[in-house]
Design a protein around this motif. Structure first.
Motif, PDB file in Angstrom:
ATOM      1  N   GLY A 565      34.880  -8.476  68.513  1.00 15.62           N
ATOM      2  CA  GLY A 565      33.596  -8.923  67.974  1.00 15.62           C
ATOM      3  C   GLY A 565      32.441  -8.052  68.425  1.00 15.62           C
ATOM      4  N   ARG A 566      31.356  -8.707  68.867  1.00 15.79           N
ATOM      5  CA  ARG A 566      30.144  -7.977  69.276  1.00 15.79           C
ATOM      6  C   ARG A 566      30.063  -7.802  70.787  1.00 15.79           C
ATOM      7  NH1 ARG A 566      28.556 -11.505  65.312  1.00 15.79           N
ATOM      8  NH2 ARG A 566      27.904 -13.059  66.859  1.00 15.79           N
ATOM      9  N   SER A 567      31.178  -7.912  71.487  1.00 15.65           N
ATOM     10  CA  SER A 567      31.200  -7.699  72.938  1.00 15.65           C
ATOM     11  C   SER A 567      30.894  -6.234  73.244  1.00 15.65           C
ATOM     12  CB  SER A 567      32.559  -8.080  73.518  1.00 15.65           C
ATOM     13  OG  SER A 567      32.861  -9.430  73.208  1.00 15.65           O
ATOM     14  N   ASP A 568      30.038  -6.004  74.249  1.00 17.37           N
ATOM     15  CA  ASP A 568      29.630  -4.622  74.531  1.00 17.37           C
ATOM     16  C   ASP A 568      28.925  -4.570  75.883  1.00 17.37           C
ATOM     17  OD1 ASP A 568      29.334  -1.952  74.212  1.00 17.37           O
ATOM     18  OD2 ASP A 568      27.896  -2.053  72.560  1.00 17.37           O
ATOM     19  N   VAL A 569      28.595  -3.357  76.262  1.00 15.90           N
ATOM     20  CA  VAL A 569      27.809  -3.097  77.476  1.00 15.90           C
ATOM     21  C   VAL A 569      26.566  -2.330  77.061  1.00 15.90           C
ATOM     22  CG1 VAL A 569      27.756  -1.999  79.743  1.00 15.90           C
ATOM     23  CG2 VAL A 569      29.871  -3.035  78.906  1.00 15.90           C
ATOM     24  N   THR A 570      25.409  -2.834  77.417  1.00 15.40           N
ATOM     25  CA  THR A 570      24.143  -2.153  77.096  1.00 15.40           C
ATOM     26  C   THR A 570      23.433  -1.774  78.384  1.00 15.40           C
ATOM     27  OG1 THR A 570      22.985  -4.274  76.969  1.00 15.40           O
ATOM     28  CG2 THR A 570      23.867  -3.393  74.918  1.00 15.40           C
ATOM     29  N   VAL A 571      22.645  -0.683  78.312  1.00 17.32           N
ATOM     30  CA  VAL A 571      21.972  -0.134  79.499  1.00 17.32           C
ATOM     31  C   VAL A 571      20.488   0.040  79.197  1.00 17.32           C
ATOM     32  CG1 VAL A 571      21.881   1.771  81.153  1.00 17.32           C
ATOM     33  CG2 VAL A 571      24.080   1.071  80.148  1.00 17.32           C
ATOM     34  N   ARG A 572      19.664  -0.465  80.108  1.00 10.22           N
ATOM     35  CA  ARG A 572      18.221  -0.207  80.079  1.00 10.22           C
ATOM     36  C   ARG A 572      17.825   0.373  81.434  1.00 10.22           C
ATOM     37  NH1 ARG A 572      15.561  -4.456  80.454  1.00 10.22           N
ATOM     38  NH2 ARG A 572      17.234  -5.985  80.707  1.00 10.22           N
ATOM     39  N   SER A 573      16.946   1.334  81.393  1.00 11.09           N
ATOM     40  CA  SER A 573      16.576   1.960  82.674  1.00 11.09           C
ATOM     41  C   SER A 573      15.211   2.642  82.552  1.00 11.09           C
ATOM     42  CB  SER A 573      17.638   2.994  83.081  1.00 11.09           C
ATOM     43  OG  SER A 573      17.286   3.600  84.303  1.00 11.09           O
ATOM     44  N   GLU A 574      14.541   2.685  83.701  1.00  9.92           N
ATOM     45  CA  GLU A 574      13.292   3.465  83.818  1.00  9.92           C
ATOM     46  C   GLU A 574      13.460   4.389  85.012  1.00  9.92           C
ATOM     47  OE1 GLU A 574       8.477   2.844  84.341  1.00  9.92           O
ATOM     48  OE2 GLU A 574       9.760   1.146  83.769  1.00  9.92           O
ATOM     49  N   PHE A 575      13.417   5.668  84.727  1.00 11.72           N
ATOM     50  CA  PHE A 575      13.741   6.668  85.745  1.00 11.72           C
ATOM     51  C   PHE A 575      12.834   6.513  86.968  1.00 11.72           C
ATOM     52  CE2 PHE A 575      13.687  11.076  87.453  1.00 11.72           C
ATOM     53  CZ  PHE A 575      15.042  11.150  87.749  1.00 11.72           C
ATOM     54  N   GLY A 576      13.500   6.408  88.140  1.00 16.03           N
ATOM     55  CA  GLY A 576      12.767   6.277  89.399  1.00 16.03           C
ATOM     56  C   GLY A 576      12.468   4.841  89.764  1.00 16.03           C
ATOM     57  N   LYS A 577      12.810   3.868  88.891  1.00 19.53           N
ATOM     58  CA  LYS A 577      12.442   2.486  89.191  1.00 19.53           C
ATOM     59  C   LYS A 577      13.650   1.529  89.187  1.00 19.53           C
ATOM     60  CE  LYS A 577       7.651   2.679  87.576  1.00 19.53           C
ATOM     61  NZ  LYS A 577       6.650   2.061  86.699  1.00 19.53           N
ATOM     62  N   TYR A 578      14.412   1.482  88.092  1.00 17.43           N
ATOM     63  CA  TYR A 578      15.492   0.484  88.022  1.00 17.43           C
ATOM     64  C   TYR A 578      16.493   0.889  86.935  1.00 17.43           C
ATOM     65  CZ  TYR A 578      13.621  -1.351  83.661  1.00 17.43           C
ATOM     66  OH  TYR A 578      13.192  -1.472  82.362  1.00 17.43           O
ATOM     67  N   THR A 579      17.640   0.213  86.974  1.00 16.66           N
ATOM     68  CA  THR A 579      18.648   0.291  85.910  1.00 16.66           C
ATOM     69  C   THR A 579      19.220  -1.117  85.703  1.00 16.66           C
ATOM     70  OG1 THR A 579      19.250   2.579  86.422  1.00 16.66           O
ATOM     71  CG2 THR A 579      20.848   1.265  85.164  1.00 16.66           C
ATOM     72  N   THR A 580      19.247  -1.538  84.426  1.00 16.08           N
ATOM     73  CA  THR A 580      19.801  -2.853  84.097  1.00 16.08           C
ATOM     74  C   THR A 580      20.987  -2.667  83.137  1.00 16.08           C
ATOM     75  OG1 THR A 580      17.681  -3.980  84.362  1.00 16.08           O
ATOM     76  CG2 THR A 580      19.371  -5.107  83.058  1.00 16.08           C
ATOM     77  N   VAL A 581      22.128  -3.169  83.528  1.00 15.07           N
ATOM     78  CA  VAL A 581      23.338  -3.126  82.698  1.00 15.07           C
ATOM     79  C   VAL A 581      23.687  -4.570  82.315  1.00 15.07           C
ATOM     80  CG1 VAL A 581      25.755  -2.453  82.540  1.00 15.07           C
ATOM     81  CG2 VAL A 581      24.151  -1.045  83.847  1.00 15.07           C
ATOM     82  N   THR A 582      23.819  -4.813  80.980  1.00 14.37           N
ATOM     83  CA  THR A 582      24.132  -6.158  80.483  1.00 14.37           C
ATOM     84  C   THR A 582      25.530  -6.164  79.865  1.00 14.37           C
ATOM     85  OG1 THR A 582      21.799  -6.559  80.002  1.00 14.37           O
ATOM     86  CG2 THR A 582      23.406  -8.041  78.978  1.00 14.37           C
ATOM     87  N   ILE A 583      26.385  -7.037  80.367  1.00 10.45           N
ATOM     88  CA  ILE A 583      27.735  -7.228  79.819  1.00 10.45           C
ATOM     89  C   ILE A 583      27.706  -8.450  78.912  1.00 10.45           C
ATOM     90  CG2 ILE A 583      30.158  -7.667  80.361  1.00 10.45           C
ATOM     91  CD1 ILE A 583      29.636  -6.454  83.130  1.00 10.45           C
TER      92      ILE A 583
END
Length: 606
Positions: A565-583
């Motif tokens: 289905g729509r199962s996936d891994v997405t990544v959001r990040s701001e260089f030098g500050k944080y990284t967010t990975v959503t499963i």
């Protein structure tokens, strides 16, 4: 996806590309029956009209000679047998030289034979005509014998043109006693010379009733021999006259058929029948106006009966068709109401052979489909398990090797307490049940494993990374794949905190969006460069020692294997500050929930 394809194929097999209601088909069938009935009615009317005008009043009369012959076949057979006996008995006297003695012998034998015929009930007369002008007869009326001698029929025997022949004679149409069926046979001498002929004439009245009715209806009826000479006619004065050349007659009128001709401003129906055994051609001529006038009433009655029959036939067809197709309609409804996810057998319908075969075949197909589905499911599980094991095998060796090296180093540096704690966490992390299935654990246990994993990583990296868990307790019972979060936390240690000595935090959240469960992991590390982030988000990146190598790809593949289905891994990040990975785990509730152990995964080469 494969399940959706199977469901689509199943619906296509059951419903087809076009759908129509049984009632519509029944109405169409009934209308078709009515149309066919009307067509049959029209054809029947035309046929019966044609038969009435040309058949009943015309062609049927052509068969009169055949009717006479067939209905009196015994009489004709007796005449032939009697002729053969007469020929044998009279032959010696007939071929003897002309003398008073031979004539007396013939007359005496003739009288004796006549008495014998009367004794056995055979109403026949015997006529003998000799070429030497002698005549013998058992008929007291000498005029019959004289008229016979003057016919062309006799001349044919006299000249040796024919050996045997039949002749239908009458002197008065209204008097059946004047009718006679005569059978003649030529007498040959030893040298082949014609010496005379023997004629047997039957006065069996039933033989001529059909012919009498025919000629008394006012039509013109006559019989032609094979040379076109009239041998019988409703007008006796025409007997013996030459009427047609038979070859021309056959070409113009055909044989055993009918034809309408124009004669003296009148349409005449000419019908003929050729009797092969006698060589006669029976001809009838009748005015068409009289035929049509007589047939109009019959045509009207015929039309009424046929139309009523069409209505009755259409009603019966509709009723019977509806009854028969109702079984198929019920069969289709039962199949249509059947859940694709839960196939079941149908009751066997044995009222008709076709429905019995359909129901039994369908049940057999259901069994086979279930077997195939089970087989596909087992094969798919084996395939998924093999691929899942392969994905796990990509991570475990790195983590295990690096952790053991760290334990060895701590022991060498006499830090036994840290080494012991690290080994305890490793043993708990590596506790995997011996089962071929993919391991699922409650979310609470997955969080506990992540704490053990972070404890090991803190020992290895000499960091004091803090795990902040913001997961509601009500979600602790939700089952997730074992160690699904481990590669994401591993990437945070190896890449996000690579240049940080202190202040490292990992924040873990979880929640629900419709049918999907999401787990969000955020680190306060160095983040991802924009260009690299774009590659990671699109999935178009290479593994290596850059940020998020095979770890993310590994998790994506595991999610697709388990959930699809729509199962996936997405990544959001701001260089030098944080990284967010959503499963995101789509349709997570459809996955079996088993309390099993798990495998430890780590990505050292991300």
């Amino acid at each position: 996806m494969q399940r959706e394809k199977r469901n689509g194929v199943w619906r296509m097999l059951l419903c087809g590309s076009k759908r129509r209601k049984m009632s519509q088909s029944m109405i169409a069938t009934s209308l078709l029956c009515v149309l066919i009935s009307v067509a049959i009615a029209v054809c029947a009317i035309g046929y019966f009209t044609f038969q009435l005008v040309v058949g009943e009043k015309g062609k049927a009369r052509v068969d009169v000679l055949q009717q006479i012959s067939d209905s009196n076949s015994v009489n004709r057979t007796n005449m032939v047998k009697a002729m053969d006996a007469l020929y044998e008995d009279f032959y010696d006297d007939l071929t003897a030289p002309k003398s008073e003695k031979s004539s007396s012998a013939i007359q005496m034998l003739l009288e004796q034979t006549d008495r014998q015929f009367k004794r056995i009930g055979m109403d026949m007369t015997i006529d003998i005509l000799m070429n030497d002008r002698r005549m013998f007869s058992t008929d007291p009326d000498e005029n019959n014998l004289k008229s016979l001698k003057n016919t062309y029929w006799y001349i044919k025997h006299y000249s040796g043109e024919t050996d045997t022949s039949w002749n239908l004679r009458f002197w008065d149409v209204d008097d059946i006693s004047t009718y006679g069926l005569a059978y003649g046979k030529t007498v040959y001498a030893q040298d082949g010379k014609v010496v005379g002929m023997i004629v047997l004439t039957s006065r069996y009245e039933a033989l001529f009733r059909t012919f009498q009715k025919l000629v008394s209806d006012g039509v013109k009826v006559y019989i032609l021999d094979r040379n076109g000479i009239i041998i019988s006619h409703t007008n006796p004065n025409r007997v013996g006259n030459w009427a047609f050349d038979m070859k021309t007659f056959q070409e113009e009128y055909g044989r055993n058929t009918y034809k309408i001709i124009q004669r003296s401003k009148q349409k005449i129906l000419i019908v003929n029948y050729h009797d092969a055994s006698s060589g006669w051609t029976f001809v009838e001529e009748q005015n068409m106006d009289e035929l049509l006038r007589d047939g109009l009433k019959t045509v009207r009655n015929c039309l009424t009966i046929v139309l009523l029959g069409c209505i009755v036939a259409a009603s019966i067809a509709y009723w019977r068709g509806r009854r028969i197709t109702q079984v198929l309609s019920d069969f289709t409804d039962e199949i249509g109401d059947m859940s694709v996810e839960k196939l079941s057998e149908l009751p066997v319908k044995d009222e008709y052979e076709e429905t019995y075969v359909l129901s039994t075949t369908f049940n057999g197909m259901i069994h086979r489909i279930e077997e195939l589905i089970d087989d596909i499911r087992i094969r798919e599980q084996e395939k998924q398990r093999t691929e899942y094991d392969f994905l796990q095998a990509q991570i475990n060796p790195h983590f295990l090797n690096n952790t053991l090296l760290s334990v060895k180093s701590l022991i060498a540096m006499h830090q036994q307490e840290r080494a012991c704690r690290m080994m305890n966490e490793l043993v708990e992390l590596l506790h995997i049940p011996a089962t071929p299935e993919i391991q699922f654990v409650p979310l609470e246990e997955e969080l506990h494993l992540m704490r053990s994993y972070m404890s090991i990583m803190n020992c290895r990296t000499e960091k004091d990374t803090v795990l902040i868990c913001e997961v509601p307790e009500k979600m602790y019972g939700i089952y997730v794949p074992r160690m699904i979060v481990q590669p994401i936390i591993g990437n945070a240690f190896f890449h996000g905190f690579a240049e940080m000595e202190e202040g490292c935090e990992i924040r873990l959240r979880a929640g629900l969006r419709g049918n999907a469960l999401y787990i969000e992991v955020t680190d306060n590390g160095e983040g991802i460069a924009p260009k690299r982030l774009e590659q990671v988000q699109s999935g178009n990146y290479r593994s290596g020692r850059l940020h998020h190598g095979i770890g993310l790809r590994n998790v994506r593949k595991r999610l697709q294997i388990i959930y699809g289905g729509r199962s996936d891994v997405t990544v959001r990040s701001e260089f030098g500050k944080y990284t967010t990975v959503t499963i995101t785990m789509d349709h997570y509730r459809s996955i079996p929930k088993r309390e099993q152990g798990g495998e430890v995964n780590e990505d050292h080469s991300s």
